[in-house]
Design a protein around this motif. Structure first.
Motif, short mmCIF file in Angstrom:
data_model
loop_
_atom_site.label_atom_id
_atom_site.label_comp_id
_atom_site.label_asym_id
_atom_site.label_seq_id
_atom_site.Cartn_x
_atom_site.Cartn_y
_atom_site.Cartn_z
N GLN A 2 0.19 -8.88 -0.14
CA GLN A 2 -0.38 -7.84 0.73
C GLN A 2 0.71 -6.99 1.36
OE1 GLN A 2 -2.93 -9.65 3.68
NE2 GLN A 2 -4.79 -8.99 2.61
N CYS A 3 0.41 -5.73 1.47
CA CYS A 3 1.34 -4.82 2.14
C CYS A 3 1.37 -5.17 3.62
CB CYS A 3 0.90 -3.36 1.94
SG CYS A 3 1.85 -2.21 2.94
N GLU A 4 2.55 -5.30 4.16
CA GLU A 4 2.67 -5.69 5.56
C GLU A 4 2.37 -4.54 6.51
OE1 GLU A 4 6.06 -8.28 6.61
OE2 GLU A 4 6.40 -8.42 4.46
N CYS A 6 -0.17 -1.77 5.67
CA CYS A 6 -1.57 -1.38 5.63
C CYS A 6 -2.49 -2.51 5.17
CB CYS A 6 -1.76 -0.16 4.72
SG CYS A 6 -1.38 -0.50 2.99
N ARG A 8 -2.98 -3.60 2.24
CA ARG A 8 -3.55 -3.39 0.91
C ARG A 8 -2.92 -4.38 -0.07
NH1 ARG A 8 -2.57 2.38 -1.36
NH2 ARG A 8 -3.17 3.00 0.74
N CYS A 10 -1.25 -5.21 -3.31
CA CYS A 10 -0.46 -4.38 -4.22
C CYS A 10 0.79 -5.12 -4.68
CB CYS A 10 -0.05 -3.08 -3.53
SG CYS A 10 1.05 -3.39 -2.14
N CYS A 12 4.00 -5.20 -3.86
CA CYS A 12 4.82 -4.71 -2.76
C CYS A 12 6.31 -4.88 -3.04
CB CYS A 12 4.46 -5.45 -1.47
SG CYS A 12 2.77 -5.16 -0.99
N ARG A 13 7.05 -4.01 -2.41
CA ARG A 13 8.51 -4.04 -2.56
C ARG A 13 9.14 -4.16 -1.18
NH1 ARG A 13 10.34 0.31 -6.14
NH2 ARG A 13 9.35 0.13 -8.14
N VAL A 24 6.22 -3.76 1.45
CA VAL A 24 5.25 -2.67 1.56
C VAL A 24 4.80 -2.19 0.18
CG1 VAL A 24 6.17 -1.83 3.76
CG2 VAL A 24 7.08 -0.93 1.61
N CYS A 25 3.63 -1.57 0.16
CA CYS A 25 3.11 -1.03 -1.09
C CYS A 25 3.76 0.32 -1.38
CB CYS A 25 1.59 -0.88 -1.00
SG CYS A 25 1.10 0.42 0.16
N CYS A 28 3.15 2.98 1.17
CA CYS A 28 3.81 2.89 2.47
C CYS A 28 5.33 2.99 2.37
CB CYS A 28 3.44 1.57 3.15
SG CYS A 28 1.70 1.50 3.63
N MET A 29 5.82 3.02 1.14
CA MET A 29 7.27 3.05 0.94
C MET A 29 7.90 4.25 1.62
SD MET A 29 9.59 1.21 -0.42
CE MET A 29 9.27 0.24 -1.89
#
Ligand SMILES: [Zn+2]
Length: 157
Positions: A2-4, A6, A8, A10, A12-13, A24-25, A28-29
């Motif tokens: 999960q994106c931290e 939002c 979502r 995904c 994430c990176r 983050v996805c 949100c990057m």
């Protein structure tokens, strides 16, 4: 994962968001700074250094030049006497005045490349030596030429 930011789901990176490392996805990057992808690896920076150095090595070869041997006056005088020539005779052979020959032998006059070449042929001597000139701006001018050095031109620009 999960994106931290939002929440979502995904792929994430890791990214720095306001100084905090978060997963983050892609969406949100843009709020943070990517970490893993943009880190500079040392293996990538090395070839750039080599590329900068290479032209320098080329310049060294460019500066390879022929210079009159340091004791040219003595070399010329000895060779002339060995040949049994007077200054007048030598001057006549190479088309220079006797006084010019005298000055050259006394070290008062540095023979031009043209005259030196003629002397070389006539006396069967070697007046030139290959030298690797240090950059002229580093030596500050040896004073032998008395003119402007390359460094002077650079400074003026
Ligand atoms: Zn997100």
């Amino acid at each position: 994962m999960q994106c931290e930011l939002c929440g979502r789901e995904c792929s994430c990176r890791p990214a720095m968001v306001d100084g905090v490392k978060m997963m983050v996805c892609p969406g949100c990057m843009k709020h943070g700074k990517g970490i893993a992808v943009q880190e500079v690896s040392p293996s990538r920076s090395r070839p750039i250094l080599n590329r900068i150095r290479r032209p320098k090595e080329k310049d060294v070869y460019k500066d390879m030049d022929k210079e009159l041997v340091s004791n040219w006056s003595g070399v010329i005088k000895k060779a002339r006497q060995k040949k049994g020539l007077s200054r007048e005779e030598l001057g006549f052979k190479i088309g220079e005045r006797t006084v010019t020959i005298s000055k050259i032998e006394n070290g008062d006059l540095r023979p031009s490349d043209k005259v030196a070449t003629k002397l070389e042929k006539e006396l069967e001597i070697n007046l030139f030596e290959e030298v690797s000139k240090p950059p002229s701006y580093a030596t500050g001018g040896s004073g032998s030429r008395g003119g402007l050095t390359l460094g002077d031109f650079i400074k003026k620009e």
